[in-house]
Design a protein around this motif. Sequence first.
Motif, short mmCIF file in Angstrom:
data_model
loop_
_atom_site.label_atom_id
_atom_site.label_comp_id
_atom_site.label_asym_id
_atom_site.label_seq_id
_atom_site.Cartn_x
_atom_site.Cartn_y
_atom_site.Cartn_z
N GLY A 1 0.81 -1.21 0.00
CA GLY A 1 0.00 0.00 0.00
C GLY A 1 0.85 1.26 0.00
O GLY A 1 2.09 1.21 -0.10
N ILE A 2 0.19 2.41 0.13
CA ILE A 2 0.88 3.70 0.17
C ILE A 2 1.60 3.86 1.51
O ILE A 2 1.02 3.62 2.57
N ASP A 3 2.85 4.28 1.45
CA ASP A 3 3.62 4.59 2.65
C ASP A 3 3.25 6.01 3.07
O ASP A 3 3.62 6.97 2.40
N LEU A 4 2.50 6.14 4.16
CA LEU A 4 1.99 7.46 4.56
C LEU A 4 3.11 8.44 4.90
O LEU A 4 3.01 9.63 4.58
N GLU A 5 4.15 7.96 5.51
CA GLU A 5 5.26 8.86 5.85
C GLU A 5 5.95 9.38 4.59
O GLU A 5 6.28 10.57 4.48
N ALA A 6 6.15 8.49 3.63
CA ALA A 6 6.75 8.91 2.36
C ALA A 6 5.85 9.89 1.63
O ALA A 6 6.31 10.89 1.05
N LEU A 7 4.54 9.62 1.67
CA LEU A 7 3.58 10.53 1.03
C LEU A 7 3.63 11.91 1.66
O LEU A 7 3.69 12.93 0.96
N ALA A 8 3.64 11.96 2.99
CA ALA A 8 3.67 13.24 3.68
C ALA A 8 4.93 14.04 3.35
O ALA A 8 4.90 15.27 3.25
N ARG A 9 6.05 13.33 3.14
CA ARG A 9 7.29 14.01 2.80
C ARG A 9 7.27 14.57 1.37
O ARG A 9 7.84 15.62 1.10
N GLN A 10 6.58 13.84 0.45
CA GLN A 10 6.63 14.23 -0.96
C GLN A 10 5.57 15.23 -1.36
O GLN A 10 5.74 15.97 -2.33
N VAL A 11 4.47 15.27 -0.66
CA VAL A 11 3.41 16.22 -1.02
C VAL A 11 3.80 17.62 -0.58
O VAL A 11 4.16 17.85 0.58
N ASP A 12 3.75 18.56 -1.50
CA ASP A 12 4.03 19.96 -1.17
C ASP A 12 3.11 20.85 -2.00
O ASP A 12 2.20 20.36 -2.68
N GLU A 13 3.36 22.16 -1.96
CA GLU A 13 2.50 23.12 -2.63
C GLU A 13 2.61 23.05 -4.15
O GLU A 13 1.84 23.71 -4.86
N GLU A 14 3.54 22.24 -4.68
CA GLU A 14 3.66 22.06 -6.12
C GLU A 14 3.03 20.74 -6.59
O GLU A 14 3.09 20.42 -7.76
N THR A 15 2.45 20.00 -5.65
CA THR A 15 1.81 18.73 -6.01
C THR A 15 0.38 18.97 -6.44
O THR A 15 -0.44 19.45 -5.66
N ALA A 16 0.08 18.64 -7.69
CA ALA A 16 -1.28 18.85 -8.19
C ALA A 16 -2.21 17.74 -7.73
O ALA A 16 -3.36 18.00 -7.37
N ALA A 17 -1.72 16.50 -7.74
CA ALA A 17 -2.59 15.37 -7.39
C ALA A 17 -1.77 14.12 -7.16
O ALA A 17 -0.60 14.02 -7.58
N LEU A 18 -2.38 13.16 -6.52
CA LEU A 18 -1.89 11.80 -6.44
C LEU A 18 -2.81 10.95 -7.29
O LEU A 18 -4.04 10.98 -7.13
#
Length: 547
Positions: free
Chosen positions: A218-235
């Motif tokens: 599944g999705i690694d929540l910690e990795a997701l939290a690190r990669q999502v920023d104000e330049e992320t349009a969507a997952l």
Amino acid sequence: MATGSENSSTRATGARTLGKVRPHPTQNEALVFEKSAPGKRAYKMPPLDVPAVDAKALLGEAHRESRAGLPELSEIEIIRHFTRLSTWNYAIDLGMYPLGSCTMKYNPRVNEFVSRIEGLAEAHPYRPDALAQGILEVIDLLQRCLLEITGMDAITLQPAAGAHGEFTGILLARAWHESRGNPRKKILIPDSAHGTNPATAAICGYTVENLKSNAEGGIDLEALARQVDEETAALMLTNPSTIGVFENQIHKIADILHAKGSLLYMDGANMNALVGKVRPGDFGVDVMHLNLHKTFSTPHGGGGPGSGPVACRAFLEPFLPTPVLVKRSATKGLGTEGPGTKGLGTEGPGTEGPGTEGLGTEGRGTAELRWDYNRPQSVGRVRAFYGNTGMFIRALAYILANGPDGLRQTTEDAVLNANYIRKKLEDLYELPYKTPSMHEVVFSDKRQAAKGVKTGDIAKRLIDYGFHPYTVSFPLIVHGALMIEPTESESLEELNLFIDAMRSIAREVEESPELVKTAPHSTRVSRLDEVAAARKPVLRWRTGATA
């Protein structure tokens, strides 16, 4: 055109012919060009009853000086040729397609009957709205059914396939971000996603950033939290994923994205594991596509026609492709809501907004359906006219024939069948992820590879047992993957035949690996050179050609 050597000795003796496969009485079939002989005809035109014309004078330089080189055959030769070829094809009407993620399930014949009703089948797209109320009611009802199934607010049926739906969904996300002053730069895509996801993101102008899966697939929540920023349009998230795993932390995934102003796009290709059980709109999805040719039993394969509707939350509704189907009430006038069933908010992801009185919740009554082209924020058309209406009719027939309880049962049966296969084969084939399976199960060839036999070899051997091969070497996060999806269509008897075949092949790998590595043995040609076929295809006939 790929070629392979013929197994004449095998055919002569009948050796190694297993399961449901039996030799065809005609093992070879020449090409129509090879059958051709000058002067043969399959037709006879009546005498010309109008003045003859000089074709060369009429066409000028476009006039052909030489014959087209088309084959010349009699009618019976043509009929027998194509009939014989058709009996060599595998089809869902003959047996099981265990293709994972492709959901090759049986298409009920009542769908085909309904789609051929004259008034529906011959509805012309240029017909005025006032004269097309019947087909528009079909489209409207299908839209409302799909919105109820997905828990979303608005929908377009225009996209012609799943990948086309992805493209449309990301266009909506981009348009919404642009309306807020920043289209953003990147899209996150898990390593377990469908291969079309990164292509879609790139075509829409985004940089693709890979997101690693955790040990459960599944999705690694910690990795997701690190990669999502104000330049992320969507997952772009496939749920259940390509390894058949449901993202059980989907609410937290949505919260992480929404906190940064990003959207959650769901690849709904595997929605056949969720229908009637859970709705994406209820667990935070902002936009998603559906595959009518997978989840709702419209024809699949042979190039389509497919259908990939896109459903979204209310704040994305203004950006839907034009035109949008709306209702005009005889008593209330035209509302402002459009195709949704909830009020259209403007806040953004995770909020619904108050909406306005409009058309989404009105009953049919005396309302007139019409296409609305006045959509100033629309991303524009993504397809000519309104979508593959023949697929809409089939999908609606399937939904109405099953009803809510039937659709829920269908989902439960699909998941049950996949888990039955998993339980019956997990002692012989490696299970890389122990997370509970949904609609499909993914094994690996790790145990068989120790004997020099790979997933492709096992798939080829499965042909000898009368089954279409499973999905080979996908998803990529499972080395040597065997992806198996039985769908809800298959009976216990058919599942057991498939399981017996897979268990028998596992024994053959241990006792006679060369038998599996050189399969198939019961087909008209031996194993094909697939690399040469892909890299050096022969796509046209030439007189005297040997390929």
